[in-house]
Design a protein around this motif. Structure first.
Motif, PDB file in Angstrom:
ATOM      1  N   PHE A 273       5.371  -9.815  -5.774  1.00  0.00           N
ATOM      2  CA  PHE A 273       5.127 -10.624  -6.937  1.00  0.00           C
ATOM      3  C   PHE A 273       3.792 -10.878  -7.284  1.00  0.00           C
ATOM      4  O   PHE A 273       3.156 -11.054  -8.548  1.00  0.00           O
ATOM      5  N   GLU A 274       2.844 -10.594  -6.161  1.00  0.00           N
ATOM      6  CA  GLU A 274       1.358 -10.677  -6.338  1.00  0.00           C
ATOM      7  C   GLU A 274       0.829  -9.524  -7.443  1.00  0.00           C
ATOM      8  O   GLU A 274      -0.122  -9.648  -8.314  1.00  0.00           O
ATOM      9  N   GLY A 275       1.601  -8.456  -7.308  1.00  0.00           N
ATOM     10  CA  GLY A 275       1.409  -7.201  -8.103  1.00  0.00           C
ATOM     11  C   GLY A 275      -0.034  -6.752  -7.608  1.00  0.00           C
ATOM     12  O   GLY A 275      -0.497  -6.508  -6.791  1.00  0.00           O
ATOM     13  N   ALA A 280      -6.130  -5.343  -1.110  1.00  0.00           N
ATOM     14  CA  ALA A 280      -5.855  -3.854  -0.482  1.00  0.00           C
ATOM     15  C   ALA A 280      -5.266  -3.817   0.903  1.00  0.00           C
ATOM     16  O   ALA A 280      -4.849  -3.142   1.296  1.00  0.00           O
ATOM     17  N   GLU A 281      -6.104  -4.780   1.678  1.00  0.00           N
ATOM     18  CA  GLU A 281      -5.730  -4.807   3.030  1.00  0.00           C
ATOM     19  C   GLU A 281      -4.172  -5.345   3.449  1.00  0.00           C
ATOM     20  O   GLU A 281      -3.580  -4.712   4.308  1.00  0.00           O
ATOM     21  N   THR A 282      -3.729  -6.158   2.517  1.00  0.00           N
ATOM     22  CA  THR A 282      -2.501  -6.490   2.519  1.00  0.00           C
ATOM     23  C   THR A 282      -1.406  -5.199   2.499  1.00  0.00           C
ATOM     24  O   THR A 282      -0.292  -5.105   2.937  1.00  0.00           O
ATOM     25  N   VAL A 283      -1.805  -4.609   1.227  1.00  0.00           N
ATOM     26  CA  VAL A 283      -1.032  -3.721   0.766  1.00  0.00           C
ATOM     27  C   VAL A 283      -0.863  -2.438   1.965  1.00  0.00           C
ATOM     28  O   VAL A 283      -0.085  -2.016   2.425  1.00  0.00           O
ATOM     29  N   GLN A 284      -2.080  -2.265   2.597  1.00  0.00           N
ATOM     30  CA  GLN A 284      -2.228  -1.319   3.786  1.00  0.00           C
ATOM     31  C   GLN A 284      -1.243  -1.624   4.956  1.00  0.00           C
ATOM     32  O   GLN A 284      -0.607  -0.833   5.492  1.00  0.00           O
ATOM     33  N   SER A 285      -1.284  -2.966   5.049  1.00  0.00           N
ATOM     34  CA  SER A 285      -0.447  -3.512   6.319  1.00  0.00           C
ATOM     35  C   SER A 285       0.767  -3.103   6.168  1.00  0.00           C
ATOM     36  O   SER A 285       1.699  -2.775   6.917  1.00  0.00           O
ATOM     37  N   LEU A 286       1.239  -3.694   4.734  1.00  0.00           N
ATOM     38  CA  LEU A 286       2.592  -3.504   4.487  1.00  0.00           C
ATOM     39  C   LEU A 286       3.176  -2.019   4.367  1.00  0.00           C
ATOM     40  O   LEU A 286       4.354  -1.875   4.612  1.00  0.00           O
ATOM     41  N   ALA A 287       2.040  -1.241   4.024  1.00  0.00           N
ATOM     42  CA  ALA A 287       2.499   0.133   3.755  1.00  0.00           C
ATOM     43  C   ALA A 287       2.938   0.728   5.181  1.00  0.00           C
ATOM     44  O   ALA A 287       3.736   1.564   5.488  1.00  0.00           O
ATOM     45  N   PHE A 301       3.246   4.689   0.003  1.00  0.00           N
ATOM     46  CA  PHE A 301       3.106   3.253  -0.152  1.00  0.00           C
ATOM     47  C   PHE A 301       2.077   2.670  -0.555  1.00  0.00           C
ATOM     48  O   PHE A 301       1.747   1.855  -1.397  1.00  0.00           O
ATOM     49  N   GLU A 302       0.880   3.436   0.044  1.00  0.00           N
ATOM     50  CA  GLU A 302      -0.499   2.725  -0.514  1.00  0.00           C
ATOM     51  C   GLU A 302      -0.869   3.128  -1.921  1.00  0.00           C
ATOM     52  O   GLU A 302      -1.145   2.373  -2.870  1.00  0.00           O
ATOM     53  N   LYS A 303      -0.270   4.488  -2.076  1.00  0.00           N
ATOM     54  CA  LYS A 303      -0.612   5.158  -3.573  1.00  0.00           C
ATOM     55  C   LYS A 303       0.274   4.279  -4.503  1.00  0.00           C
ATOM     56  O   LYS A 303      -0.229   4.055  -5.713  1.00  0.00           O
ATOM     57  N   THR A 304       1.472   3.910  -4.216  1.00  0.00           N
ATOM     58  CA  THR A 304       2.210   3.353  -5.286  1.00  0.00           C
ATOM     59  C   THR A 304       2.216   2.015  -5.192  1.00  0.00           C
ATOM     60  O   THR A 304       2.764   1.260  -6.065  1.00  0.00           O
ATOM     61  N   ARG A 305       1.488   1.430  -4.449  1.00  0.00           N
ATOM     62  CA  ARG A 305       1.204  -0.214  -4.055  1.00  0.00           C
ATOM     63  C   ARG A 305       2.529  -0.841  -3.968  1.00  0.00           C
ATOM     64  O   ARG A 305       3.047  -1.715  -4.587  1.00  0.00           O
ATOM     65  N   LEU A 306       2.941  -0.207  -2.877  1.00  0.00           N
ATOM     66  CA  LEU A 306       4.581  -1.040  -2.458  1.00  0.00           C
ATOM     67  C   LEU A 306       5.679  -0.604  -3.256  1.00  0.00           C
ATOM     68  O   LEU A 306       6.539  -1.354  -3.361  1.00  0.00           O
ATOM     69  N   HIS A 307       5.585   0.328  -4.205  1.00  0.00           N
ATOM     70  CA  HIS A 307       6.583   0.767  -5.007  1.00  0.00           C
ATOM     71  C   HIS A 307       7.479   2.081  -4.499  1.00  0.00           C
ATOM     72  O   HIS A 307       7.017   2.838  -3.858  1.00  0.00           O
ATOM     73  N   LEU A 308       8.803   2.197  -4.950  1.00  0.00           N
ATOM     74  CA  LEU A 308       9.285   3.248  -4.520  1.00  0.00           C
ATOM     75  C   LEU A 308       9.614   3.714  -6.128  1.00  0.00           C
ATOM     76  O   LEU A 308      10.376   3.312  -6.863  1.00  0.00           O
TER      77      LEU A 308
END
Length: 488
Positions: A273-275, A280-287, A301-308
């Motif tokens: 939702f944040e998009g 960046a650190e949240t994206v890395q952690s979730l990836a 997932f880092e490269k796609t920013r959590l998208h498939l």
């Protein structure tokens, strides 16, 4: 014009087949009969233009002449009911060897629900023994509304032929067949504004939806809800498949999947939702967490920013370390990563068994070939709808119209085609009374019956639905599986 049956090797004499059956099931011996018949549609001049054929199994040693009856179809939309007949409900199923691989043979399915409910397998025009006789009539059958209307009238024809107007009715559809089921509900109804203008008013007791395809969008082939990201729709199915190949024996499947659901709800969806505003650190952690749950690389997932980007990315990565890829319809199945991938598989045991064994068993004498699929139909299908309602609208309206009607939604954990996450989301936001819905996930593929565990549980759930959640047999009455399942 594309010919839907380009090579004609048969005549169109009316199909008639009948056989008396006696079989030992898990719950005891029953006597039944199999009836194979045509339901013919005519043009204005009275000439046949299309045929819907049904294969019915009717118990004859039951004093209740108006016992429940279930009408069953598959999807495609150009797919026949052969898999549901030979691999799920029976009463005859394809034999299996010691490794559970299909073999050329027939076996009695001891867990069939035929003891409590008659079974009618309905093949839409163009597949099974059903035929389009006049090519010019194709638009009247190869569309969402035409298909539903012809199926509804085939049901009415069957009820008339067998004088079963007062039997409790159940509908069961798989994949595109879930769309057909929802649309048939409208056609069987008596809504003066929508559906069939003949206002049939035929009530339905229950609906079984296997591998729900109600999100299917003809415009772009989208199989999940527009409100969802693909990753959120697919993640539970991806996680189950990853567990099966890479984590089995290391952790419990149910616990693993429960953690995935919680991760998705509490962490992934808020981050999506944040998009671009997601740190960046949240994206890395979730990836990293996504890598743990999916078997894919965190870098993806880092490269796609959590998208498939595409389910295909998962299919080719989750077991790439084994030089394999997983199957779309059943993520447990694999094929060589470097080879040519064929989602339909390379053999068709159902075709051989339907034509070579079952036809004789059921007393069917015809020069028609039983076709298990017809891709010409898929290519020509018209997905537009006349009334503007969604498929879910049709189901919701039917549920409101018939508040006693139950809906069993059956999803396969390893199905990467119709996704578990999407199904949960869609039905949770359907507006249907939760008391009417039963959402279940089974350890199988697109066909939830594709694993022994999944099939056993699914058939128990269907039996409970028909028996109004009451057990009609005690365990002491049940026969051991190895005694009641006999090869023919």
């Amino acid at each position: 014009m594309r010919k839907f049956q380009p090579y004609m090797t048969e005549s169109f004499e009316r199909l008639n087949g009948m056989a008396s059956l006696e079989m030992l099931l898990r719950h005891g011996k029953i006597r039944a009969e199999a009836v194979s018949e045509d339901h013919v549609f005519y043009d204005e001049s009275g000439a046949p233009e299309a045929i819907i054929s049904t294969i019915s199994y009717l118990r004859i040693d039951d004093e209740n002449s108006q016992r429940p009856v279930m009408f069953i179809w598959n999807g495609g939309p150009g797919s026949a009911t052969s898999m549901l007949q030979l691999e799920c409900f029976g009463p005859y199923c394809i034999s299996k060897d010691a490794e559970e691989k299909l073999t050329y043979g027939l076996a009695i399915e001891s867990d069939t629900i035929l003891d409590v409910c008659d079974l009618v397998y309905v093949d839409p025009v163009g597949v099974g023994y059903s035929r389009l006789i006049q090519e010019k009539a194709a638009p009247d059958y190869f569309s969402v509304d035409g298909d539903a209307r012809s199926t509804a009238f085939a049901i009415a024809s069957w009820l008339k032929n067998h004088n079963r107007w007062n039997s409790p009715l159940y509908l069961c559809g798989e994949s595109y067949g879930t769309i057909r089921a929802c649309r048939v509900l409208s056609e069987l109804g008596r809504d003066v504004m929508y559906g069939n203008r003949m206002m049939l008013g035929i009530p339905v007791e229950g609906v079984i939806l296997i591998g729900s395809a109600l999100s299917l969008d003809a415009g772009n082939g989208r199989i999940f809800e527009p409100a969802l990201e693909l990753l959120t729709a697919a993640l539970p199915s991806m996680a189950a498949t990853h567990w099966y190949h890479n984590r089995k024996g290391q952790c419990d499947r149910e616990v693993f999947l429960k953690n995935v659901w919680e991760f998705e709800k509490r962490k992934l969806i808020p981050a999506l939702f944040e998009g671009d505003d997601c740190p960046a650190e949240t994206v890395q952690s979730l990836a990293r967490e996504l890598a743990n749950y999916t078997g894919m690389e965190a870098a993806y997932f880092e490269k796609t920013r959590l998208h498939l980007r595409d389910v295909e990315d998962f299919m080719t990565q989750v077991v790439s370390h084994k030089e394999k890829r997983v199957d779309l319809f059943d993520g447990r199945m694999t094929s060589p990563l470097a080879g040519t991938y064929n989602a339909a598989g390379d053999d068709n045991m159902s075709l051989s068994v339907m034509n070579g064994l079952l036809a004789a068993q059921l007393g069917i004498e015809t020069d028609r070939i039983y076709y298990t699929g017809n891709l010409n139909i898929n290519a020509a299908w018209d997905y537009t709808v006349e009334d503007g309602k969604s498929h879910m609208d049709c189901l919701k309206n039917a549920a409101a119209r018939m508040p006693e009607m139950k809906i069993l939604v059956a999803s396969g954990l390893y199905d990467l085609c119709t996704l578990v996450g999407n199904t949960r989301y869609q039905f949770s936001n359907s507006g249907i009374d939760p008391k009417q819905m039963i959402l279940k996930e089974y350890p199988g593929g697109h066909g939830v019956y594709s694993s022994k565990e999944g099939k056993t549980t699914f058939l128990k759930d269907v039996r409970a639905l028909i028996c109004k959640q009451k057990e009609i047999f005690s365990e002491k009455d049940a026969l051991p599986l190895d005694e009641s399942r006999k090869n023919l």
